[in-house]
Design a protein around this motif. Structure first.
Motif, PDB file in Angstrom:
ATOM      1  N   THR A  63       0.551  -1.120   0.397  1.00  0.00           N
ATOM      2  CA  THR A  63      -0.252   0.169  -0.106  1.00  0.00           C
ATOM      3  C   THR A  63       0.892   1.369   0.223  1.00  0.00           C
ATOM      4  N   TYR A  64       0.683   1.868  -0.957  1.00  0.00           N
ATOM      5  CA  TYR A  64       0.893   3.403  -1.065  1.00  0.00           C
ATOM      6  C   TYR A  64       0.228   4.589  -1.046  1.00  0.00           C
ATOM      7  N   ALA A  65       0.179   5.763   0.147  1.00  0.00           N
ATOM      8  CA  ALA A  65      -0.533   6.448  -0.233  1.00  0.00           C
ATOM      9  C   ALA A  65      -2.342   6.266  -0.434  1.00  0.00           C
ATOM     10  N   ASP A  66      -2.463   4.986   0.433  1.00  0.00           N
ATOM     11  CA  ASP A  66      -3.529   4.426   0.161  1.00  0.00           C
ATOM     12  C   ASP A  66      -4.505   4.584  -0.838  1.00  0.00           C
ATOM     13  N   HIS A  67      -3.671   3.220  -1.954  1.00  0.00           N
ATOM     14  CA  HIS A  67      -3.937   2.761  -3.369  1.00  0.00           C
ATOM     15  C   HIS A  67      -2.885   1.423  -2.603  1.00  0.00           C
ATOM     16  N   ARG A  68      -3.350   0.899  -3.583  1.00  0.00           N
ATOM     17  CA  ARG A  68      -3.056  -1.210  -3.111  1.00  0.00           C
ATOM     18  C   ARG A  68      -2.115  -1.388  -5.101  1.00  0.00           C
ATOM     19  N   VAL A  69      -0.545  -1.180  -4.651  1.00  0.00           N
ATOM     20  CA  VAL A  69       0.383  -1.503  -5.840  1.00  0.00           C
ATOM     21  C   VAL A  69       0.658  -2.716  -5.363  1.00  0.00           C
ATOM     22  N   THR A  70       0.209  -3.695  -7.394  1.00  0.00           N
ATOM     23  CA  THR A  70       1.846  -4.489  -7.294  1.00  0.00           C
ATOM     24  C   THR A  70       1.961  -4.370  -8.574  1.00  0.00           C
TER      25      THR A  70
END
Length: 84
Positions: A63-70
Motif C-alpha cells: 500500500t502506498y498513499a492509500d492505493h494498493r500497488v502490485t
C-alpha cells in the motif's frame, strides 16, 4: 479507478509515484516518499535482470498513499505495475 503500467525495471519506483499522482490528480512531489511504504532499492533489485538470464516470476504488493500497488512480471518478462 485502476491504472496498469508496463515499465522498465529501472523506472519501477518512478512509475509507481507518477501513476499514483495521476490517479490522485496531484503533483508527485505532494505524495509521501515511496520509501515510507517500501524500499525502492530493494524493489528495483527484485525485478533486475537475473545473472543467468533466466525468467523471473512472482509479484510484490503493498500500500502506498492509500492505493494498493502490485508489481508483477508479464508474459514478456517485463514488470507491470497495477495501481488500484
Amino acid at each position: 479507478m485502476e491504472q496498469t503500467l508496463a515499465v522498465d525495471t529501472d523506472e519501477v519506483s518512478e512509475r509507481i509515484v507518477t501513476g499514483v499522482a495521476a490517479l490522485e490528480g496531484t503533483d508527485p512531489m505532494e505524495l509521501p516518499p515511496l520509501f515510507e511504504a517500501i524500499d525502492p532499492d530493494a524493489l528495483t533489485a527484485i525485478f533486475a535482470t537475473t545473472e543467468s538470464g533466466g525468467s523471473r516470476s512472482g509479484n510484490v504488493a503493498f500500500t502506498y498513499a492509500d492505493h494498493r500497488v502490485t508489481v508483477e512480471f508479464d508474459e514478456d518478462d517485463e514488470p507491470v505495475v497495477t495501481i488500484e
